[in-house]
Design a protein around this motif. Sequence first.
Motif, mmCIF file in Angstrom:
data_model
loop_
_atom_site.group_PDB
_atom_site.id
_atom_site.type_symbol
_atom_site.label_atom_id
_atom_site.label_comp_id
_atom_site.label_asym_id
_atom_site.label_seq_id
_atom_site.Cartn_x
_atom_site.Cartn_y
_atom_site.Cartn_z
ATOM 1 N N VAL A 151 0.837 -1.207 0.000
ATOM 2 C CA VAL A 151 0.000 0.000 0.000
ATOM 3 C C VAL A 151 0.871 1.257 0.000
ATOM 4 O O VAL A 151 0.627 2.198 -0.757
ATOM 5 N N PHE A 152 1.917 1.260 0.830
ATOM 6 C CA PHE A 152 2.803 2.426 0.833
ATOM 7 C C PHE A 152 3.490 2.594 -0.520
ATOM 8 O O PHE A 152 3.626 3.699 -1.032
ATOM 9 N N PHE A 153 3.909 1.454 -1.089
ATOM 10 C CA PHE A 153 4.519 1.497 -2.423
ATOM 11 C C PHE A 153 3.547 2.150 -3.412
ATOM 12 O O PHE A 153 3.924 3.029 -4.191
ATOM 13 N N ALA A 154 2.281 1.733 -3.349
ATOM 14 C CA ALA A 154 1.268 2.276 -4.255
ATOM 15 C C ALA A 154 1.071 3.775 -4.003
ATOM 16 O O ALA A 154 0.873 4.550 -4.945
ATOM 17 N N LEU A 155 1.150 4.186 -2.732
ATOM 18 C CA LEU A 155 0.994 5.607 -2.420
ATOM 19 C C LEU A 155 2.146 6.425 -2.993
ATOM 20 O O LEU A 155 1.946 7.525 -3.519
ATOM 21 N N PHE A 156 3.363 5.882 -2.899
ATOM 22 C CA PHE A 156 4.512 6.570 -3.502
ATOM 23 C C PHE A 156 4.334 6.653 -5.016
ATOM 24 O O PHE A 156 4.617 7.669 -5.633
ATOM 25 N N LEU A 157 3.854 5.558 -5.591
ATOM 26 C CA LEU A 157 3.607 5.522 -7.041
ATOM 27 C C LEU A 157 2.577 6.585 -7.427
ATOM 28 O O LEU A 157 2.746 7.336 -8.390
ATOM 29 N N LEU A 158 1.512 6.653 -6.638
ATOM 30 C CA LEU A 158 0.438 7.606 -6.889
ATOM 31 C C LEU A 158 0.972 9.045 -6.854
ATOM 32 O O LEU A 158 0.721 9.841 -7.761
ATOM 33 N N SER A 159 1.736 9.374 -5.802
ATOM 34 C CA SER A 159 2.269 10.741 -5.707
ATOM 35 C C SER A 159 3.189 11.043 -6.875
ATOM 36 O O SER A 159 3.166 12.141 -7.423
ATOM 37 N N ALA A 160 4.019 10.052 -7.234
ATOM 38 C CA ALA A 160 4.980 10.280 -8.320
ATOM 39 C C ALA A 160 4.259 10.523 -9.638
ATOM 40 O O ALA A 160 4.670 11.361 -10.446
ATOM 41 N N THR A 161 3.149 9.822 -9.864
ATOM 42 C CA THR A 161 2.451 9.909 -11.141
ATOM 43 C C THR A 161 1.994 11.342 -11.433
ATOM 44 O O THR A 161 1.961 11.763 -12.577
ATOM 45 N N PHE A 162 1.682 12.101 -10.372
ATOM 46 C CA PHE A 162 1.233 13.482 -10.584
ATOM 47 C C PHE A 162 2.300 14.324 -11.284
ATOM 48 O O PHE A 162 1.993 15.333 -11.904
ATOM 49 N N SER A 163 3.552 13.906 -11.188
ATOM 50 C CA SER A 163 4.626 14.660 -11.845
ATOM 51 C C SER A 163 4.477 14.667 -13.358
ATOM 52 O O SER A 163 5.052 15.513 -14.035
ATOM 53 N N PHE A 164 3.712 13.725 -13.913
ATOM 54 C CA PHE A 164 3.465 13.745 -15.355
ATOM 55 C C PHE A 164 2.662 14.973 -15.751
ATOM 56 O O PHE A 164 2.726 15.436 -16.877
ATOM 57 N N PHE A 165 1.860 15.466 -14.827
ATOM 58 C CA PHE A 165 0.893 16.504 -15.180
ATOM 59 C C PHE A 165 1.327 17.898 -14.773
ATOM 60 O O PHE A 165 0.779 18.878 -15.250
ATOM 61 N N THR A 166 2.286 18.002 -13.868
ATOM 62 C CA THR A 166 2.720 19.322 -13.440
ATOM 63 C C THR A 166 4.191 19.287 -13.076
ATOM 64 O O THR A 166 4.700 18.264 -12.648
#
Lengths: 331, 267, 259
Positions: free
Chosen positions: C155-170
């Motif tokens: 779950v923590f891994f997924a949360l890190f992944l989720l936060s990182a993904t936002f970098s695609f957009f901004t």
Amino acid sequence: MIECEGLSKTYRVARREAGFGNAVKALFSREYETIQALRDVSFSVRDGEIVGYIGPNGAGKSTTIKTMCGILTPDSGKCVINGRVPWRDRKKHVREIGVVFGQRSQLWWDIPVAESFRLLRDMYKVEPAVYRRNLEELTELLGLREILKTPVRNLSLGQRMRCEIAASLLHDPRILFLDEPTIGLDAVSKLNVRRFVKKRNKEHGTTVILTTHDMQDIEALTGRILLIGKGRLLLDGNLEELKKHISPKKTLHIKYQGKTPRLFEGIVLLEEKMDDTEAMEGQMKLSLDPGGLSVSAAIEALAEQTNLLDVSVTDITAEEMVAALYKEYEI
Amino acid sequence: MRVYGSIFRIRLINGLQYRSVALGEVLMRFFWGLMEILAYAALFRTGQGNFSMTFSQTVSYVWMQQVLFVLFRVVVGDGDIYSTIEEGSIAYELVRPVSLYGRWFFQSAAGRVVPTVLGSLPLLLIVPFLPGSCRMIFPSQAGRILLFVVSCVLALGVVAAFAMLMYISLFYLTSQRGIKIIVTAVTHFFSGGMIPLRFFPDRARAVVQCLPFASMRDMPLQIWCGTMTGPEVFWGMMIQIFWLAVLLLAGYAAMEHALKRVVVQGG
Amino acid sequence: MMRVYLDFISANLKSQMQYKLSFLLTVVGQFITAFTSWFGLYFVVQRVGAIDDFTQGQVTICFSVIMLSFSIGELFGGGFAVFARILGNGEFDRILIRPGSVLLQVLFPHMDFTRIGLLLQAVLVLGIAIPKSGITWTGAKAALLCLMILSGSVVFFALFLLSATFSFFTTQSLQFLDILTYGARSFGRYPFCVYGETVLKFLTFVIPLALVQYYPLLYLTERKTSPLYALSPAIALLFLAPCLAFFRFGISRYKSTGS
């Protein structure tokens, strides 16, 4: 075989204006600017061709290359390379292409070149025998033997570029993308790179797509040029034809001794210089349109008037041509 | 002095560009504070009398801690200071006619004030109006608010002076990440960033209260929430002034030493 | 292909070890960080001895499970912490022109081994908490504890992944998303029920952290006996799927910067 049709891509960027007032204003409302990186770009490239892609900075060259490499997904349009859509079938597609970004290294910074090559071999699952053969050939042709054990961070730019090119060819790609491969290189390294690319294309039939600002790259390597500006594909043609399209005029350089020749109908003086007034030696740069006056007739007429020491005839240079093209298309 | 004014202005303009960053910061601080308060609420309902602060004092402490979070943080993104040290472009800094210590000190302070103004003060518009016991209560006497502000300024000075020592240490130890992480952990914990220092065991607290870290955050917060009053406030500020003076002197001397070393090395 | 990733790990470990002092200081720093959070918890809970009806020992179980999950998740997901940089410096271009998995190419060269400092401390605290928790341990319960940590890491891994993904957009700083990761690590020191109904629902149905901490804890302490409580950590694993899908969507929106 590369076929692109109607490729378009836009970016949205926030507009920023200087000054404190504007900064405060931007806190509440922000204006965005849409940048059209590609508009309706279509072309196709046959197997084994070398194509030069030119245009000023920000014209969309890299965007096109990156789209063809599967890095970028366009907003609309079609691109099929060897029967695959790059961004959709990325893994299979990239196995058949080699890419060199001149501005950025694809090798691992901290480890020796040979280790980087080995990692690439494993990534691309190159057969051991094929890998040995390719490595041997590339090492020989690019002169890498002495630097294979060196970490990439210790290489000179020229050495690094040779390694980059080798790295992009280890897996026998059918298409090679070169994005500014000679940027920042010294004259000798540039010549080496050009010679190698040409040879590779001839012997392996590798298709080469090249972007560059160095017109000598284009002159040395490609017959065909794609000109892109403001995201639009403006011209697609042969280098010689383009030169003629821009200006059919020839430039005549003469060195003479004796009487300064008188100019006549059909010939225009560009520059004139006396080298040695006592010995009556001088130079002239003349322009003529071969449609009205043939080159041989002009030389004959000049030779009658004075003692010609040296004569050379040139077309406009590729640089002049590109400058003229950029001007013509206002890019 | 004009120089310092423009440093501040540049920071402010820079900060204003990042609207969503400021909004994100407000939301993050809000939820972080809320979660802390919900946890304290659970602890207080489990054992009311065991804490040396009342619940409403704790709530005020936590909210103000969140509002001023960036202001009192030792390790923040002073990007260009770090890169100047790391890339050795310090030589350029030395040819400027401004004291490097003064410039960096002021830049550090401005780098904390600006994001606080943009990203945290908006919290102050929300938290006094929250329902029930989550509400932050303002001190009733104007005098206490004034003392709080003075103590905040002193705390910011201590934080910036301490940060200067950290930057200077980077001239000697080339491990930015390691130093940052250790400094963050230690200063956060001993300044009341994790729990109010009042909740430390009594004997530990007597010592911790005198360390420079307490002067960085806990003192103004205690003045704000009313657990520090009367002569305690006076002595607290004396400790703050003492540490500010010590850290400034130490930092200035260390900077001289470090720069000499840089010049010798031909950095 | 797997061999390539192992090569990445060893190359990465070697280059981290090149800077021994830095590595050591960072590990020590992580260790201190974990200890300060542990003392912060200890000092406060010590005053009451419990929170709601969970004893101090049980709170400590929560703390160490979450801390362990976080450090394992971050050990593997270290590449996400530098993801904005990977996008900005062209490394992502290089990743995309390779025939391997994008995610693994992001992760393996950037695994953050200094997280063993955090990991070590969490294991120590868990060692203290296990006997003190008042739980009657059985083989099944020990297995459940391992499952909690495993699922928690995912779950923590997924949360890190989720936060990182936002970098695609901004390209702006996304530091406020830290509340999802660092925040969750901090709040996870108490059983998630103490924060009230709304928070618990959010942490059950949106970000399933309660599924790896609170619900299995109820089973461990025999407050609940339904096997659903023991299986809840396994259900939490599903959280990875939407996060991966979002990452894939991000790739299609990738704007390669520069030249």
